[in-house]
Write a protein that holds these residues in place. Sequence first.
Motif, short mmCIF file in Angstrom:
data_model
loop_
_atom_site.label_atom_id
_atom_site.label_comp_id
_atom_site.label_asym_id
_atom_site.label_seq_id
_atom_site.Cartn_x
_atom_site.Cartn_y
_atom_site.Cartn_z
N GLU A 68 1.02 -1.27 0.50
CA GLU A 68 -0.20 0.24 -0.35
C GLU A 68 1.43 1.29 0.16
O GLU A 68 0.68 2.20 -1.02
N CYS A 69 2.02 1.54 0.94
CA CYS A 69 2.57 2.48 0.90
C CYS A 69 3.58 2.41 -0.43
O CYS A 69 4.10 3.32 -0.89
N TYR A 70 3.57 1.57 -1.34
CA TYR A 70 5.18 1.54 -2.48
C TYR A 70 3.69 1.85 -3.94
O TYR A 70 4.00 2.61 -4.39
N ARG A 71 2.22 1.30 -3.43
CA ARG A 71 1.64 2.25 -4.34
C ARG A 71 1.09 3.50 -4.13
O ARG A 71 1.08 4.33 -5.08
N GLN A 72 1.08 3.80 -2.99
CA GLN A 72 0.62 5.84 -2.39
C GLN A 72 1.97 6.76 -2.79
O GLN A 72 2.43 6.92 -4.17
N PHE A 73 3.36 5.89 -3.33
CA PHE A 73 4.42 6.13 -3.85
C PHE A 73 4.60 6.18 -5.16
O PHE A 73 4.58 7.13 -5.71
N MET A 74 3.74 5.15 -6.10
CA MET A 74 4.02 5.51 -7.41
C MET A 74 2.76 6.18 -8.02
O MET A 74 3.71 7.24 -9.09
N VAL A 75 1.61 6.19 -6.60
CA VAL A 75 1.20 7.55 -7.76
C VAL A 75 1.66 9.01 -7.55
O VAL A 75 1.45 9.89 -8.52
N LYS A 76 2.27 8.99 -6.44
CA LYS A 76 2.87 10.87 -6.70
C LYS A 76 4.27 10.23 -7.81
O LYS A 76 4.27 11.82 -8.55
N GLN A 96 6.06 13.10 -12.40
CA GLN A 96 7.03 12.60 -13.76
C GLN A 96 6.15 13.21 -14.99
O GLN A 96 6.36 13.86 -15.75
N ASP A 97 4.64 13.02 -15.06
CA ASP A 97 4.17 13.82 -15.95
C ASP A 97 4.05 15.16 -16.09
O ASP A 97 3.65 16.17 -16.83
#
Length: 72
Positions: free
Chosen positions: A46-54, A59-60
Amino acid sequence: MPFQLRSDTITALRCTNCGRLLRRDSSIIVKTCCVNSSPWVFCGKECYRQFMVKWVRNQDAVRSGGKLRVTL
């Protein structure tokens, strides 16, 4: 995109995202092209998913000239 490293060489004691204490069996260690000093360490998926979203959002923004996408 970030890539996952082996977690048996853990050096940090807290999650980079939430600050929780880490357990060796559930930690996720990730290295990105943007972080040159040390890898990011997460306590779980879950923490990794939150990091990936940010991270993808930032990057975008870099690619679009500084405009952040609106998160719904």
